[in-house]
Write a protein that holds these residues in place. Structure first.
Motif, short mmCIF file in Angstrom:
data_model
loop_
_atom_site.label_atom_id
_atom_site.label_comp_id
_atom_site.label_asym_id
_atom_site.label_seq_id
_atom_site.Cartn_x
_atom_site.Cartn_y
_atom_site.Cartn_z
N GLY A 102 0.81 -1.22 0.00
CA GLY A 102 0.00 0.00 0.00
C GLY A 102 0.84 1.26 0.00
N GLU A 103 0.76 2.03 1.07
CA GLU A 103 1.40 3.35 1.09
C GLU A 103 2.92 3.27 1.23
OE1 GLU A 103 -0.36 5.66 4.16
OE2 GLU A 103 -2.37 5.65 3.27
N VAL A 104 3.46 2.17 1.72
CA VAL A 104 4.90 2.06 1.98
C VAL A 104 5.59 1.34 0.84
CG1 VAL A 104 6.69 1.28 3.57
CG2 VAL A 104 4.48 2.05 4.46
N TYR A 105 6.39 2.06 0.09
CA TYR A 105 7.16 1.47 -1.00
C TYR A 105 8.24 0.58 -0.39
CZ TYR A 105 10.03 1.12 -5.21
OH TYR A 105 10.75 0.65 -6.28
N GLY A 106 8.36 -0.64 -0.88
CA GLY A 106 9.37 -1.56 -0.36
C GLY A 106 8.86 -2.49 0.71
N LEU A 107 7.56 -2.43 1.02
CA LEU A 107 6.92 -3.35 1.97
C LEU A 107 5.93 -4.22 1.21
CD1 LEU A 107 6.13 -4.35 4.87
CD2 LEU A 107 4.45 -2.48 4.89
N SER A 108 5.98 -5.53 1.44
CA SER A 108 5.05 -6.42 0.76
C SER A 108 4.46 -7.43 1.73
CB SER A 108 5.76 -7.17 -0.39
OG SER A 108 6.75 -8.05 0.12
N ARG A 109 3.34 -7.99 1.32
CA ARG A 109 2.65 -9.02 2.11
C ARG A 109 2.28 -10.16 1.16
NH1 ARG A 109 1.30 -10.70 7.48
NH2 ARG A 109 -0.19 -12.38 7.15
N LEU A 110 2.63 -11.39 1.52
CA LEU A 110 2.36 -12.54 0.66
C LEU A 110 1.58 -13.58 1.46
CD1 LEU A 110 2.80 -13.80 -2.11
CD2 LEU A 110 4.95 -14.76 -1.27
N ASP A 111 0.33 -13.77 1.10
CA ASP A 111 -0.52 -14.71 1.83
C ASP A 111 -1.12 -15.79 0.93
OD1 ASP A 111 -0.19 -13.70 4.39
OD2 ASP A 111 -1.73 -12.18 4.11
N ILE A 112 -0.71 -15.82 -0.34
CA ILE A 112 -1.25 -16.80 -1.27
C ILE A 112 -0.13 -17.72 -1.75
CG2 ILE A 112 -3.18 -15.37 -2.01
CD1 ILE A 112 -1.57 -14.51 -4.42
N GLY A 113 -0.51 -18.81 -2.38
CA GLY A 113 0.45 -19.77 -2.88
C GLY A 113 0.96 -19.43 -4.27
N PRO A 114 1.89 -20.21 -4.79
CA PRO A 114 2.53 -19.87 -6.07
C PRO A 114 1.60 -19.90 -7.27
CG PRO A 114 3.26 -22.02 -5.28
CD PRO A 114 2.52 -21.38 -4.15
N ALA A 115 0.69 -20.87 -7.33
CA ALA A 115 -0.19 -20.95 -8.50
C ALA A 115 -1.07 -19.71 -8.60
CB ALA A 115 -1.05 -22.21 -8.42
N GLU A 116 -1.68 -19.33 -7.49
CA GLU A 116 -2.54 -18.14 -7.49
C GLU A 116 -1.72 -16.88 -7.76
OE1 GLU A 116 -5.72 -15.81 -4.58
OE2 GLU A 116 -4.86 -17.73 -3.95
#
Length: 350
Positions: free
Chosen positions: A302-316
């Motif tokens: 979102g607002e912070v460049y360089g921050l990520s969130r990963l909650d899904i698997g590779p296929a999705e």
């Protein structure tokens, strides 16, 4: 704190380790020492200056906290309200430094006194606490060496953390009484375990998984710092992580200084959080060869460049990426088509 009082705390702490459910943590096997350290350096302190970006992800996770590195674990572990702390590093000197932290947490009743004991003028008092706290000659010598080398860097780092968390308006164990009391209580109850361990070796991580299963503890927080950027996702690492009791409520927090992924502006690092179930899914995927290859698919925060969130698997995640690329191509085609029409219209007018 008087010598007798500290001795009582240390004795109580040692007695608590006899709880059957925690015996396996107290006996974690160490991995062999690495043939060489990264850049031939001891990383006495963290240089991750935006740990506040992890606050909401780790807050009140509870359970088992497993982390590598030094001071950052106390900040994150307090936010998580961890029930157990396992502090692991492949550099024995960092394990020795945690032994210094231990005697300070046990001796200092307040954050102010904790910071006081790290100051230069109190070195003699701290050396005395270490001598009293470690009758084992090898442990005592290691802690004293770590103190002699790292004290100044640690003092400066802790003062920076105080400033950083104040600027971010976040609680900090170095200031907030409740945050500090939580970590101190874990030490008093002998629920902090230190071990030399290697994420890619055969003994320690798998033993932590077995100990957690015996104690009936899920991993609340797995803090990897930037360790993963130094090795590929080979079979032993995948096996080690699968041995840990991670689930959809667990959170993995990491940084990465690699090229090809966004970094928080003005810093060395990308900051990422990931659910435990997502991480297990990526590790089960043969195409996932390293952390950078996985983080390429992590949505921004979102607002912070360089921050990520990963909650899904590779296929999705790959399908999401595919659809984004297709959408971009369609936009480009649309622009080219409109440009052609405009040029054709201009030529017709001429």
């Amino acid at each position: 704190m008087p010598v007798l009082a500290l001795a009582v705390l240390l004795a109580t702490s040692a007695a608590t380790a006899s709880e059957p459910a925690l015996d396996a943590f107290a006996q974690l096997p160490a991995d062999p020492a690495p043939p060489a350290l990264i850049r031939d350096s001891h990383y006495w302190i963290s240089n991750e200056d935006h740990l506040g970006l992890f606050h909401e992800a780790v807050k009140d996770k509870g359970g088992l906290y497993l982390g590598v590195g030094s001071d950052q674990n106390y900040l994150l572990g307090a936010w998580a309200r961890a029930e157990l702390l396992v502090l692991m590093d492949f550099d024995q000197s960092i394990v020795d430094l945690h032994r210094v932290y231990r005697v300070i947490f046990l001796a200092a009743e307040t954050p102010e006194d904790f910071l006081r004991l790290w100051r230069r003028e109190n070195r003699a008092e701290l050396r005395r606490l270490i001598a009293e706290g470690y009758p084992d000659k090898k442990e005592r010598a290691g802690a004293l060496r770590a103190l002699g080398t790292a004290r100044g860097a640690v003092e400066r780092r802790l003062n920076r953390v105080v400033e950083q968390m104040a600027k971010a308006s976040l609680p900090c164990f170095l200031v907030d009484a409740a945050e500090y009391a939580h970590i101190r209580r874990l030490y008093q109850e002998d629920k902090v375990f230190m071990v030399r361990g290697d994420l890619t070796a055969r003994r320690t991580v798998s033993a932590i998984g077995r100990a957690a299963a015996r104690a009936g503890k899920k991993v609340g927080v797995l803090y990897l710092s930037n360790a993963e950027q130094y090795f590929p996702y080979e079979a032993k690492y995948r096996s080690n992580i699968r041995a840990l009791p991670l689930d959809e409520r667990s959170v993995v927090v990491r940084t990465s200084g690699q090229r090809g992924i966004s970094h928080v502006r003005g810093t060395y690092y990308h900051y990422n959080t990931q659910s435990g179930s997502s991480f297990l899914a990526w590790l089960a995927d043969a195409k996932t060869r390293d952390v950078r290859g996985m983080l390429r698919y992590a949505p921004g925060g979102g607002e912070v460049y360089g921050l990520s969130r990963l909650d899904i698997g590779p296929a999705e995640a790959r399908e999401v990426m595919k659809q984004k690329l297709l959408a971009k191509r369609q936009v480009k085609r649309g622009k080219r088509t409109r440009g052609l029409f405009r040029r054709a219209g201009a030529e017709a007018v001429q």
